[in-house]
Design an enzyme around this catalytic site. Structure first.
Site, short mmCIF file in Angstrom:
data_model
loop_
_atom_site.label_atom_id
_atom_site.label_comp_id
_atom_site.label_asym_id
_atom_site.label_seq_id
_atom_site.Cartn_x
_atom_site.Cartn_y
_atom_site.Cartn_z
N PHE A 100 -7.86 2.75 6.41
CA PHE A 100 -7.72 1.44 5.79
C PHE A 100 -6.83 0.55 6.68
CE2 PHE A 100 -9.48 3.03 1.89
CZ PHE A 100 -9.87 1.89 1.18
N HIS A 152 -3.72 9.92 3.96
CA HIS A 152 -5.07 9.50 3.55
C HIS A 152 -6.05 9.51 4.72
CE1 HIS A 152 -3.68 8.14 -0.45
NE2 HIS A 152 -2.57 7.85 0.20
N HIS A 193 -9.09 14.03 2.13
CA HIS A 193 -7.77 14.11 1.51
C HIS A 193 -7.87 14.10 -0.01
CE1 HIS A 193 -8.59 9.76 1.68
NE2 HIS A 193 -7.86 9.69 0.57
N ASP A 237 -5.95 12.53 -3.23
CA ASP A 237 -4.96 11.58 -3.76
C ASP A 237 -4.14 12.25 -4.85
OD1 ASP A 237 -5.87 9.53 -2.16
OD2 ASP A 237 -6.90 8.45 -3.78
N HIS A 287 -0.25 7.98 -6.13
CA HIS A 287 -0.88 6.97 -5.27
C HIS A 287 -1.20 5.70 -6.05
CE1 HIS A 287 -3.13 5.21 -2.08
NE2 HIS A 287 -4.32 5.44 -2.60
N HIS A 291 -9.64 4.45 -9.92
CA HIS A 291 -8.46 5.30 -9.80
C HIS A 291 -7.69 5.36 -11.13
CE1 HIS A 291 -8.91 4.98 -5.37
NE2 HIS A 291 -8.20 6.11 -5.36
N GLU A 302 -11.51 12.31 -1.20
CA GLU A 302 -12.15 11.19 -0.53
C GLU A 302 -12.33 11.50 0.95
OE1 GLU A 302 -10.34 7.62 -3.35
OE2 GLU A 302 -9.14 8.37 -1.67
#
Length: 212
Positions: free
Chosen positions: A21, A51, A55, A57, A61, A162, A174
């Site tokens: 990201f 991340h 990974h 979460d 997070h 989420h 993810e």
């Protein structure tokens, strides 16, 4: 489980050019010692967001008062799993993309959206519709996964999917690589590291074929 059961490695290689990201910390490796005269080992140090790559979460997070990854039980990350294909679906996985695989649904569901995993950052990835997460939770699913960077769209500010994970106490994986994995049932093994206080952890995720 016989030693000859086939394995699928569903984790991408983590490298300096792994997509992240925008603003996230990429993977970097530095050498703090090298094998040679007076030094018996090679020794490296890593810097990266948890991340990067495949990974898990942690609830932390997406909620300040929620558990970090070292506080999360491991049960959800190990056991029977179903891979569902929703190739080409965009922008969201909906209930209708999952309903055909509902019968006998195990507690873990991974959805394959892409023919091939992205090797560069692409913000136009497929995510989960919040109602699809609620539908899976109602059917006893405890972990969901996806072969894109997030269960929410890249531009989401509310992270509705989420937040539904949090509401239903679901775990999530993810950035999986499901390129060569046929639709069907497997055993999932994807344990996060026990990183104190961290909002996520890399996993080495694998699928093992079920044998009778």
């Amino acid at each position: 489980m016989p030693a000859t059961a086939r394995l699928w490695d569903i984790s991408p290689t983590i490298a300096p050019d792994s997509p992240v990201f925008p603003g996230d910390e990429p993977y970097r490796l530095a050498w703090t010692a090298r094998l040679g005269p007076g030094c018996p080992v090679n020794l490296s140090a890593l810097t990266m967001s948890p991340h990067v790559g495949a990974h898990a979460d942690a609830p932390l997070h997406y909620a300040n008062d929620a558990p970090a990854i070292d506080e999360v039980a491991l049960t959800a990350y190990l056991g029977p799993c179903r891979v569902i294909h929703a190739l080409g679906v965009a922008p969201l996985i909906t209930i209708e993309h999952l309903r055909h695989a509902e019968a006998g649904l195990p507690p873990r569901v991974l959805v394959r959206c892409r023919e091939r995993a992205d090797t560069v950052w692409n913000p136009d990835f497929t995510a989960y519709a919040p109602e699809a997460i609620a539908w899976l939770a109602e059917r006893g699913v405890k972990l969901i996964g996806i072969d894109t960077p997030s269960v929410d769209p890249a531009d989401s500010k509310t992270l509705d999917s989420h937040q539904l994970l949090r509401k239903h106490d679901l775990r999530v994986l993810e950035n999986l690589v499901l390129d060569d994995v046929p639709a069907g049932d497997y055993e999932l093994i994807a344990l996060p590291l026990k990183l104190q206080g961290a909002c996520a952890s890399p996993v080495r995720a694998i699928l093992r074929e079920l044998t009778r």
